[in-house]
Design an enzyme around this catalytic site. Structure first.
Site, mmCIF file in Angstrom:
data_model
loop_
_atom_site.group_PDB
_atom_site.id
_atom_site.type_symbol
_atom_site.label_atom_id
_atom_site.label_comp_id
_atom_site.label_asym_id
_atom_site.label_seq_id
_atom_site.Cartn_x
_atom_site.Cartn_y
_atom_site.Cartn_z
ATOM 1 N N GLU A 75 0.839 -1.217 0.000
ATOM 2 C CA GLU A 75 0.000 0.000 0.000
ATOM 3 C C GLU A 75 0.867 1.258 0.000
ATOM 4 O O GLU A 75 0.618 2.184 -0.776
ATOM 5 C CB GLU A 75 -0.934 0.003 1.214
ATOM 6 N N SER A 112 -8.184 -9.352 6.597
ATOM 7 C CA SER A 112 -7.988 -10.229 5.445
ATOM 8 C C SER A 112 -8.161 -11.707 5.796
ATOM 9 O O SER A 112 -7.996 -12.573 4.938
ATOM 10 C CB SER A 112 -6.591 -9.993 4.849
#
Ligand code: SF4
Length: 318
Positions: free
Chosen positions: A136, A276
């Site tokens: 990210e 996740s």
């Protein structure tokens, strides 16, 4: 045998809620599933679609091929960008190669990219609070490599060079711990009183909610098990936050990683899972703890989430 006996003092299991999948992860997985359904395998996915070993293995078994870079995708290969987002250079490369692309970047990561473009566009040096090497932050830094600098901790905030101290803004990786970031922002503000930040917090709702829930559970638990993979930033933060709240906390990919010695003498075990980590992995942990003799399994809910993101148009059902 002694380890089993030690672990069997377990009385209570408390599940932190919210935990496990967030809206961005559900959307990213659905993108790959829909792409496989509509186009058939193979579907190429740049990087892990989300940072979880089980999710990646399941999609691989259904025909997804995970690659590190686009040069591993053959000509014309349908390509999905992961939830963590990509730098503009990666998008350009895909266009130059004529690859059909479906972008599974989480809309909340895309929002940080938009802020990066806005802040650098008005001439600011942008300080990105985040961890080096994470996909990210690499994607966000790529929006303007010469104008965005990574600030991983308060020490870096004291020394990071800027072009003009009156034109400095900051952004935050979506999965950091709220208390940690506050320390870095304080240090930056002392150095740059004119510092500006994102309109609303960059740390996403899912990160904030999971941290709040695990903090409250950890305060009453002896041990906290956080289900999530090693490379999952938000899962790692849950472990740290639980430790700061006073519990012994461990990150486990799945139930097979639980070390019975951790449970010795623990009356209450808290369980959470990163954004996740699939809910089924949590169910397996709870089943094992119940098998060890836990008498009560309860849920501690700090908030109820109702966030959902629409799929990209390429895979939306008519
Ligand atoms: S953790 Fe937050 S930013 Fe990351 S995918 Fe989930 S909702 Fe999006």
């Amino acid at each position: 045998m002694a380890e089993w006996a030690g672990a069997s003092s377990l009385r209570q299991v408390v599940l932190a809620s919210p935990r496990s999948f967030c809206a961005g992860v559900e959307r990213a997985i659905a993108v790959v599933e829909q792409a496989l359904r509509q186009h058939g395998p193979p579907v190429y996915v740049r990087k892990q679609i989300v940072h979880n070993a089980r999710v990646v293995a399941d999609l691989q078994a259904r025909g997804a091929i995970f690659v590190d870079e686009l040069d591993e995708v053959p000509a014309g290969g349908l390509t999905v960008f992961s939830a963590h987002g990509v730098a503009p250079a990666v998008r350009r490369e895909a266009v130059e190669r004529g690859l059909p692309v479906i972008d599974a970047t989480c809309p909340l990561v895309a929002k940080v990219h938009a802020e990066a473009r806005r802040f650098t566009g008005r001439g600011d040096t942008v300080l990105l609070i985040g961890h080096a090497g994470h996909e990210e932050t690499e994607g966000t830094l790529g929006e303007a490599p010469a104008r965005i600098r990574l600030v991983p901790d308060p020490a870096a905030a004291e020394t990071v060079p800027v072009d003009d101290p009156d034109r400095v803004s900051y952004l935050v990786q979506t999965t950091l711990a709220t208390d940690e970031v506050a320390g870095v922002v304080d240090a930056l503000r002392r150095r740059f009183p004119a510092l500006t930040g994102p309109g609303s917090d960059d740390i996403c709702y899912a990160t904030t909610n999971r941290q709040r829930a695990v903090t409250e559970v950890a305060a009453r638990a002896d041990v906290v098990l956080v289900v999530g993979s090693d490379n999952s930033s938000n899962s790692r933060r849950l472990v740290e936050v639980a430790e700061r709240a006073g519990a012994r906390a461990y990150l486990i990919d799945d139930v097979s990683r639980v070390d019975l010695r951790w449970l010795a003498g623990a009356g209450t075990v808290g369980v959470s899972a990163g954004a996740s980590a699939p809910p089924a992995l949590v169910d397996e942990v709870v089943a094992a703890l119940t098998g060890l003799g836990a008498r009560e399994v309860s849920e501690h809910t700090t908030t109820v989430e109702d966030v959902a993101f629409t799929l990209p148009k390429e895979v939306r059902q008519p």
